[in-house]
Design a protein around this motif. Structure first.
Motif, short mmCIF file in Angstrom:
data_model
loop_
_atom_site.label_atom_id
_atom_site.label_comp_id
_atom_site.label_asym_id
_atom_site.label_seq_id
_atom_site.Cartn_x
_atom_site.Cartn_y
_atom_site.Cartn_z
N THR A 96 0.83 -1.20 0.00
CA THR A 96 0.00 0.00 0.00
C THR A 96 0.87 1.25 0.00
O THR A 96 1.98 1.25 0.54
N THR A 138 -3.27 -1.55 4.03
CA THR A 138 -3.86 -0.32 3.53
C THR A 138 -3.50 0.86 4.42
O THR A 138 -3.45 0.73 5.66
N SER A 181 -8.99 -2.46 3.15
CA SER A 181 -8.98 -1.12 2.57
C SER A 181 -9.53 -0.11 3.56
O SER A 181 -10.52 -0.39 4.26
N ALA A 223 -12.01 -3.29 -1.46
CA ALA A 223 -11.68 -1.91 -1.77
C ALA A 223 -12.83 -0.99 -1.37
O ALA A 223 -14.00 -1.33 -1.57
N SER A 271 -9.78 -3.02 -6.64
CA SER A 271 -9.62 -1.57 -6.53
C SER A 271 -10.81 -0.86 -7.16
O SER A 271 -11.33 -1.30 -8.19
#
Length: 349
Positions: A96, A138, A181, A223, A271
């Motif tokens: 990340t 993340t 995320s 995500a 994503s």
């Protein structure tokens, strides 16, 4: 017993470069730039020696950051594609990366269980934040203040950090599985987190408490992202769906965007990103496809689709295998990855 070789270059990160261009990275090790209207590739940046896990864009200063399992972060010039510098102090995969407010700092983390804060002008590592013994998947900077950031990972805890002091100021712990995320809202008032416990949690930063929690799917949330105008919160899942929540609606309003060419079993999303004008959303996944959705067309109760924008030809594209007999689960999964279609396939196959 046997190795199946085929369509394996998944997309793990997507970002908008303005409203017209899209940036992607993944298992191919390349950064690719695409035209968001035609889907044509306009540039390719190739210097990483491993898959690309994450991207971030600092349009104010014209830079891109990419994180890879070659243990490095690279900074690129948006306009020329030149690699400006390589940051290489991590001792394991870097999963990340995130620019701070105004782009002066960069945060990175991964499997060495540290968060590193970099000066983007000099390339020096300013501080190492020790997070424990669990992988960090993340990080996200407060978009209004470069002093604060949040992280999440395999310990199921969201940690809020003071970059200057190098300490964790407080934590959020309500997830039951690893956190994949985290994202700040554009005004810095809220944090969203997505987890493999299949939930999205919305946190109030000032009150330091959970203000909402929803479970849109029975598969992991990989995500999350807020739209720049603050209206939408999006979550991308293993089931190939993008779930969008309208945060400004007078009542709870949620939309489900499914791929136009939905197969129902493979290619989970890794994503999601909004365009700078908040009009479009894109997703990238393990089926090596980028899909785009027009948020201006959302209507409650309708079926909404993510249209394929980048879709390389696969050897079994659109061949129906529902009636084929004698395939075991592994063989069927590989055929679906190579483009075959089985409308009866389970999401949990």
């Amino acid at each position: 017993i046997k190795t199946y070789r085929g369509y394996t270059n998944g997309i793990r990160a997507v970002r908008f470069l303005g409203n017209r261009r899209i940036l992607s990275g993944g298992d191919s090790r390349d950064l690719c730039v695409w035209d968001s209207q035609t889907g044509e590739q306009t540039a390719s940046l190739s210097m990483h020696q491993g898959r690309i896990w994450a991207l971030d864009v600092d349009l104010q200063n014209g830079r891109i950051a990419s994180a890879s399992d070659d243990h490095t972060i690279r900074l690129w010039d948006v306009n020329t594609g030149q690699c400006l510098t390589t940051l290489g102090d991590h001792t394991s995969w870097v999963r990340t990366v995130a620019f701070s407010y105004r782009g002066r700092f960069l945060a990175s983390s991964g499997d060495d269980c540290t968060i590193r804060i970099w000066n983007t002008a000099t390339g020096f590592c300013l501080k190492v934040l020790n997070t424990g013994s669990q992988w960090i998947r993340t990080v996200s900077f407060d978009p209004t203040n470069s002093r604060y950031l949040v992280s999440g990972g395999d310990d199921q805890i969201i940690r809020c950090w003071d970059r200057k002091e190098g300490i964790s100021t407080h934590t959020f712990a309500m997830h039951d599985h690893r956190i994949c995320s985290v994202a700040y809202s554009s005004d810095g008032k809220y944090i969203a987190s997505g987890s493999d416990d299949n939930t999205v949690i919305l946190w109030d930063v000032a009150k330091q408490e959970m203000c909402d929690r929803f479970k849109p799917t029975e598969l992991g949330i990989k995500a999350v992202a807020f739209s720049p105008d603050g209206r939408y919160l999006a979550a991308g899942s293993e089931d190939q769906m993008v779930y969008v929540r309208d945060l400004t609606a007078p009542k709870e309003t949620r939309y489900r965007l499914r791929p136009q060419d939905y197969t129902g079993s493979v290619g989970g999303i890794r994503s999601v990103a909004f365009s700078p004008d908040s009009a479009f959303i894109i997703s990238g996944g393990l089926d090596e496809m980028i899909r785009i959705g027009d948020l201006r067309k959302l209507q409650e109760g309708d079926t909404h689709f993510l249209q394929p924008l980048v879709q390389p030809a696969r050897p079994y594209e659109n061949i129906k295998i529902e009636a084929v007999k004698g395939l075991n689960r592994l063989q069927k999964a590989n055929l679906l990855t190579l483009g075959a279609v089985d409308r009866t396939a389970s999401l949990l196959m």
